[in-house]
Design a protein around this motif. Structure first.
Motif, short mmCIF file in Angstrom:
data_model
loop_
_atom_site.label_atom_id
_atom_site.label_comp_id
_atom_site.label_asym_id
_atom_site.label_seq_id
_atom_site.Cartn_x
_atom_site.Cartn_y
_atom_site.Cartn_z
N SER A 1 0.82 -1.22 0.00
CA SER A 1 0.00 0.00 0.00
C SER A 1 0.85 1.26 0.00
CB SER A 1 -0.93 0.01 1.21
OG SER A 1 -0.20 -0.08 2.42
N ARG A 2 2.02 1.21 0.63
CA ARG A 2 2.89 2.39 0.61
C ARG A 2 4.32 2.00 0.93
NH1 ARG A 2 4.12 5.23 5.60
NH2 ARG A 2 3.34 4.06 7.41
N THR B 1 -1.73 -2.37 -12.88
CA THR B 1 -2.51 -1.15 -12.66
C THR B 1 -1.65 0.05 -12.26
OG1 THR B 1 -3.00 -2.00 -10.44
CG2 THR B 1 -4.69 -2.30 -12.13
N GLY B 2 -0.35 -0.03 -12.52
CA GLY B 2 0.52 1.12 -12.29
C GLY B 2 0.92 1.34 -10.85
N ASP B 3 0.84 0.29 -10.02
CA ASP B 3 1.07 0.46 -8.59
C ASP B 3 2.47 0.97 -8.25
OD1 ASP B 3 -1.50 -0.71 -8.23
OD2 ASP B 3 -0.60 -2.69 -8.35
N GLY B 4 3.49 0.47 -8.94
CA GLY B 4 4.86 0.87 -8.63
C GLY B 4 5.10 2.35 -8.86
N ILE C 1 -4.03 7.32 0.50
CA ILE C 1 -4.19 5.94 0.94
C ILE C 1 -4.75 5.88 2.35
CG2 ILE C 1 -2.96 3.78 1.36
CD1 ILE C 1 -3.21 4.68 -1.58
N SER C 2 -5.65 4.94 2.57
CA SER C 2 -6.24 4.72 3.88
C SER C 2 -6.06 3.25 4.27
CB SER C 2 -7.74 5.07 3.85
OG SER C 2 -8.40 4.57 5.00
N LEU D 1 -7.58 0.45 -3.68
CA LEU D 1 -6.19 0.88 -3.78
C LEU D 1 -5.74 0.92 -5.24
CD1 LEU D 1 -3.63 1.71 -2.33
CD2 LEU D 1 -3.11 -0.71 -1.95
N GLU D 2 -6.14 -0.08 -6.01
CA GLU D 2 -5.78 -0.10 -7.43
C GLU D 2 -6.39 1.09 -8.17
OE1 GLU D 2 -5.03 -4.78 -8.55
OE2 GLU D 2 -7.07 -4.00 -8.64
N ARG D 3 -7.65 1.40 -7.89
CA ARG D 3 -8.29 2.53 -8.57
C ARG D 3 -7.64 3.86 -8.18
NH1 ARG D 3 -14.23 2.60 -7.44
NH2 ARG D 3 -13.83 1.19 -5.69
#
Length: 521
Positions: free
Chosen positions: A155-156, A200-203, A444-445, A453-455
């Motif tokens: 998540s972070r 989904t571009g997380d990195g 982020i929560s 999180l992905e969206r």
């Protein structure tokens, strides 16, 4: 929340992450975190193969020149030189790891032809199953030497005094002396893509939120030929198929690439735009493979897909559509994979090493992941640091009322329409205004599930791509502005659009890289 500590944390299980872990595993305590099953990655889906100048007629200088031409003068030439010079040795490394490349009757490695290459230099395994062979071999080698934690989403990034010291997941904090982002691309921001569902571009979002610098996010490569049937896509059709003679035709049987230099083997951005234009006129596009002999032996993966779809390749041309395939930009790194944040490395598609310029040359992606994973591993081993942990403050929870995030499908449709193969200012500004209405909702929560999180990550990365596309008022490689038709604006040579939370968006002048590159030859 529990916590643990390792020497090196690798996020992602594609070719770059796996090779980095392999090279470190005998020396350090290494953990791989992966979002799905360890076998799920864009690398495992790679069909085309890997480029390496192996034939007597070829050489690194030709590979170098082809890379620069495809990427339209927007490279880090020293990194390109390192990439292409290292390629033959990478092939030998893979052979020693047990990868069985396709070979000719005399025992030499079979070399295929792909778009924008002057020579046959693409090595394959089992025809079009190269990526799966590479990742399978590496997983077999690392599975008993590293800790693999699958079905885990980060998540972070955890930072302390400006240094990345680990990551936070849903269940725990994992501390590390070195954190390596190898999370792949962001193809799922678009309606049609060759990428796996997890891309989904997380990195990119993780790095940006932590304060790292990103660059060249406007350069999105669309693969020209995704297999389509009944309005659904079924993976890409390797460029190697066109390399063996397949022709692009419209629904009337007219070849659509005849008037282009290189025809079907022109650079990917050129072929994708031509298919896009034909489709925009209401005509379907097909890839005619009927002339290719022994098709099922040369392209077994594609042949199996066609059989499942009841398509007889020997008689029926394959309907195709372009799809988001690769981002040439990403998290800015130096020659050893260091980002602008101490303790954080990036490798593979999520990194921007400067070797792809504005448009990646076919089959240079697996090569980049392997070459720069060597660089990352060597640097980590020669610059060991002891991790000093300080108490961490809890991240503040953000409340945003009744503002709801858009669905993934809505994000994909708008990105495809406004920030896709062809772009113009009105559509880009419309997209920016729409995205910015959701910015208050994307911090982020701890309550975020994976889909949320992905969206949030998709919206953030879409903002970066859109803003970069607005700023670059030229057409170059994977960024095509229909309202600025000059394809090669000399005023833009050496201009890079960068992002970071600290400095915002900047246009950075790094000089005429092409002039430096030509001196290398």
């Amino acid at each position: 929340m529990s916590n643990k500590t390792v020497d090196v944390l690798v996020i992602g299980s594609g070719i770059a992450g796996l090779m980095t872990a392999h090279l470190l595993a005998d020396h350090l305590n290494v953990m791989i975190i992966t979002k799905a099953n360890v076998m799920t990655s864009n690398s495992s889906c790679a069909q085309g193969g890997m480029a390496a100048a192996l034939s007597p007629q070829d050489g690194w200088q030709l590979h170098f020149a082809d890379t620069l031409k495809a990427g339209q003068d927007h490279h880090n030439p020293r990194h390109v030189e390192m990439l292409v010079k290292r390629a033959p040795a990478i092939v030998e490394t893979l052979v020693n790891l047990g990868v069985s490349f396709d070979r000719n009757e005399d025992g030499s490695i079979t070399l295929g032809m792909e778009g924008a290459h002057q020579q046959r230099r693409i090595v394959h395994v089992n025809g079009d199953k190269t990526g799966r062979a590479f990742t399978s071999a590496l997983i077999e080698i690392v599975k008993n030497r590293v800790t693999i934690q699958d079905y885990t989403m980060v998540s972070r990034l955890v930072t302390n005094e400006g240094r990345v010291i680990g990551v936070e997941t849903e269940d725990e904090i994992i501390y590390a002396n070195a954190t390596v982002l190898a999370t792949g691309g962001m193809g799922q921001l678009y309606s049609h893509t060759s990428n796996v569902e997890e891309a989904t571009g997380d990195g990119f979002a993780l790095a940006y939120r932590a304060g790292a610098q990103l660059t060249d996010m406007e350069f999105i490569q669309f693969h020209p030929t995704l297999l389509m049937k009944d309005d659904q896509t079924y993976g890409l059709i390797s460029e190697a198929v066109r390399g063996e003679g397949a022709k692009l035709i419209d629904e009337h049987g007219i070849r659509i690439m005849d008037h282009h230099e290189g025809r079907e083997l022109a650079p990917r951005d050129v072929v994708s735009r031509e298919i896009h234009r034909v489709l925009s006129k209401g005509r379907n596009v097909y890839l005619d493979c009927t002339m290719i002999e022994n098709f099922h032996e040369r392209f077994p993966s594609l042949d199996e897909r066609c059989e499942r779809l009841n398509i007889d390749v020997s008689k029926t041309p394959l309907q195709v559509v372009p799809g988001a395939h690769f981002v040439s930009g990403g998290i800015e790194t130096n020659s050893v994979g260091e980002t602008t944040l101490p303790g954080l490395y990036a490798v593979g598609e999520v990194a921007c090493t400067g070797v792809h310029g504005a448009n990646r040359l076919a089959s240079n992606s697996l090569l980049e992941g392997l070459v720069f994973s060597e660089q990352v591993a060597t640097h980590i081993l020669t610059s060991k640091r002891e991790l000093h942990l300080a108490p961490l403050s809890e991240a503040a929870e953000v409340q945003f009322g009744e503002l709801h995030l858009p669905t993934k499908i809505e994000i994909q449709k708008r990105m495809t329409a406004n920030v896709g193969i062809e772009r113009e200012l009105k559509g880009l500004l419309d997209m920016k205004r729409w995205l910015h209405t959701f910015l208050p909702a994307i911090p982020i929560s701890s309550k975020d599930d994976r889909d949320t999180l992905e969206r949030k990550n998709m919206i953030l990365v879409a903002c970066l791509i859109t803003e970069a596309a607005i700023q670059r008022t030229e057409s170059r490689g994977g960024h095509y502005r229909s309202d600025f038709l000059n394809r090669d604006d000399q005023n833009w040579i050496g201009q890079y659009i960068t992002f970071s939370k600290k400095s915002g968006v900047e246009v950075v002048d790094r000089g005429n890289e092409q002039e430096v590159a030509m001196q290398s030859l």
